[in-house]
Write an enzyme that holds these catalytic residues in place. Structure first.
Site, short mmCIF file in Angstrom:
data_model
loop_
_atom_site.label_atom_id
_atom_site.label_comp_id
_atom_site.label_asym_id
_atom_site.label_seq_id
_atom_site.Cartn_x
_atom_site.Cartn_y
_atom_site.Cartn_z
N ASP A 75 54.80 45.49 -44.36
CA ASP A 75 53.74 44.44 -43.88
C ASP A 75 55.04 42.89 -44.34
O ASP A 75 54.73 41.99 -43.60
CB ASP A 75 53.12 44.27 -45.13
CG ASP A 75 53.36 45.02 -47.24
OD1 ASP A 75 54.57 44.91 -46.98
OD2 ASP A 75 53.20 44.35 -47.44
N THR A 78 56.42 35.84 -50.52
CA THR A 78 55.13 37.02 -50.35
C THR A 78 54.36 37.21 -51.74
O THR A 78 53.81 37.87 -52.16
CB THR A 78 55.91 38.47 -49.60
OG1 THR A 78 54.82 38.99 -49.43
CG2 THR A 78 56.35 38.99 -51.06
N GLU A 90 62.01 43.36 -55.36
CA GLU A 90 60.67 42.58 -56.65
C GLU A 90 61.66 41.71 -56.87
O GLU A 90 60.28 40.81 -58.18
CB GLU A 90 59.91 43.58 -57.68
CG GLU A 90 59.75 45.57 -56.30
CD GLU A 90 58.28 44.27 -56.54
OE1 GLU A 90 57.82 43.43 -56.85
OE2 GLU A 90 57.20 45.26 -55.27
N ARG A 121 59.91 38.24 -56.73
CA ARG A 121 59.15 38.06 -58.52
C ARG A 121 59.72 36.87 -59.32
O ARG A 121 59.76 35.44 -60.25
CB ARG A 121 58.82 38.64 -59.15
CG ARG A 121 57.82 39.92 -58.40
CD ARG A 121 57.03 40.61 -59.27
NE ARG A 121 56.78 42.41 -58.99
CZ ARG A 121 55.31 42.32 -59.31
NH1 ARG A 121 55.45 41.97 -60.92
NH2 ARG A 121 55.05 43.72 -58.92
N GLU A 164 45.98 39.65 -51.36
CA GLU A 164 46.33 39.57 -50.32
C GLU A 164 44.90 39.16 -49.82
O GLU A 164 45.13 38.27 -48.25
CB GLU A 164 46.47 41.24 -49.62
CG GLU A 164 48.08 41.55 -49.81
CD GLU A 164 48.75 41.79 -51.01
OE1 GLU A 164 49.66 41.90 -51.25
OE2 GLU A 164 47.45 42.18 -52.06
#
Length: 473
Positions: free
Chosen positions: A261, A462, A134, A138, A378
């Protein structure tokens, strides 16, 4: 996501339940009832421009709520109007995640506020464990895109410092990264991971490597991606859990949802950004098995993606949800527009079941398995990609439907609140930073003219941070 919204770890919870909705009718179908496939009325460029302006103002509204009630913290709790931090010390998740979106939208005052917070307050010199995945997507991603858009060397210096502090996570016997690392001591922990966390790092670390001239970043992240790929099954699938010390699978359930994913996403995108032929080969050897064993057709030709045993390909569950909805975008990027469009229409049916998408759905029963809505991007991301490649105005009309429902159910006077359960629309006191990085950005780009962003000149990580190749190989 991790923390309040588990992107890489939330799949296990979604698996134990079952739910979702299908059918693409003009109005929401009765729960459980199939609906006729149909698009909403297309929109013209003038209406699209009005929608883009709406998105821009809603982004400003949410940012102002953050600045008023949570400035200097990771995120805003929009119902209690209180700040929230992931760890003992704030890492400014929202300002870093929001910066490139604010810049793209021309929200200059707000972008200046975000940048000022980052350059004056952000420090990674803290004795605390953080989640490598994360923090990478981010913060590292946001700092890199912010640097590329502003030229502010302070942002690159912060990215380099963060990258150095995260490197010990890769020091496992297999090269697969541990899930957590202490930013000050370098102590790594968390040996049970998943393909999303082990394989969704190369865009960020690779870009950092190219911009700083330090090969170690690229090498460590690529080794982790290759190590994940090399442990695929004989039929070409990966599982949901892996031990980074032994390389053994701890969960052999295969799917395209949270926990896996973005592994597929990065195989393709790392080839696109870096021209890495190994990534091209790994993508081409992975997309076929994914389509062969995970795709699921039912009723009147509806296309979904479910769960299967990674070794045998046997169907394990008919679950699809908000995180799975990234796949049409990746399929479109890979050139499979027809499959992408079919899957996106299934996503629209899922959305229409209750007027907003659930976290997870049993698409055979069209019943919600996990009813939360975390303000995820998404499904809008996929509409944007499909519109980019086809210029079909009906994808914008689909986005208008999503945005109207999104505002109706999630807007508060201080920002936007997650939904606890789409069947009741009860709100939850959370506004994740990806609302700015991804959700608002993709809505705005969908409705904006192509000139708003050089799509073919960037690759989105992503977390939707646009990374541009500014280096020579």
């Amino acid at each position: 996501m991790s923390g309040a919204s588990v992107r890489a770890l939330g799949l296990a919870a979604a698996l134990s339940m079952l739910a979702m909705a299908a059918g693409c009718a003009q109005s929401p179908p009765r729960p459980g009832a199939p609906a006729a496939a149909a698009y909403a009325q297309p929109m013209d460029d003038a209406e699209a421009a009005r929608m883009a302006a709406r998105v821009r103002e809603e982004t400003r509204h949410a940012w102002q709520g953050y600045m008023r009630y949570a400035s200097g913290h990771d995120a805003l709790k929009p119902l209690s109007k209180a700040p929230h931090d992931w760890y003992p010390q704030s890492l400014l998740m929202t300002p870093v995640d929001a910066l490139d979106t604010l810049l793209l939208m021309g929200l200059d005052k707000e972008a200046a506020e975000a940048r000022e917070l980052i350059v004056t307050r952000l420090s990674f010199d803290h004795d605390m464990k953080v989640q490598n995945f994360e923090v990478t997507i981010r913060l590292l991603g946001g700092l890199l895109s912010g640097y590329q858009m502003t030229g502010d060397r302070k942002l690159l210096e912060l990215a380099d410092d963060l990258g150095t502090r995260l490197l010990p996570a890769f020091e496992s016997p297999t090269g697969l990264p541990y899930t957590h690392v202490n930013l000050r001591t370098g102590e790594a922990s968390g040996k049970v991971s998943n393909p999303a966390e082990t394989g969704t790092l190369l865009l960020e670390f690779g870009t950092l490597s190219k911009l700083t001239g330090k090969p170690v970043y690229y090498d460590k992240a690529k080794r982790a991606l290759v190590a994940t790929f090399e442990r695929r099954s004989k039929i070409g699938l990966v599982g949901s859990g892996i031990d980074v010390e032994t390389g053994a699978w701890t969960d052999r359930d295969s799917h395209i949802g949270g926990g896996i994913d973005s592994y597929y996403e990065y195989l393709l995108k790392c080839w696109k950004l870096f021209g890495d032929q190994d990534c091209k080969r790994m993508w081409e050897q992975s997309v076929g098995p994914m389509n062969a064993y995970l795709a699921d057709e039912l009723r009147d030709g509806e296309l979904w993606y479910g769960h299967a045993d990674m070794d045998t390909g046997a169907r394990a569950a008919s679950v699809y949800g908000a995180l799975d909805a990234f796949l049409p975008a990746v399929l479109a990027l890979g050139g499979d527009i027809d499959r992408a469009a079919r899957l996106q229409r299934s996503g629209q049916a899922m959305w229409r079941l209750h007027g907003i998408e659930p976290e997870a759905l049993d698409y055979r029963k069209m019943e919600v398995v996990s009813g939360g809505y975390q303000l995820r991007p998404e499904i809008v991301e996929s509409a944007y990609y499909l519109h980019h490649y086809t210029r079909d105005p009906r994808w914008r009309a689909m986005g208008r439907e999503f945005f109207d429902d999104f505002v109706r159910h999630a807007r508060t006077d201080a920002g936007y609140a997650a939904i606890r359960d789409v069947r009741t629309m009860e709100r939850r006191d959370a506004m994740e930073s990806f609302l700015f990085a991804e959700t608002f950005k993709y809505y705005w780009l969908l409705f904006s003219p192509p000139s708003a962003l050089d799509f073919d000149g960037v690759v989105f990580n992503t977390e939707a941070h646009p990374l541009r190749k500014t280096w020579k190989d």
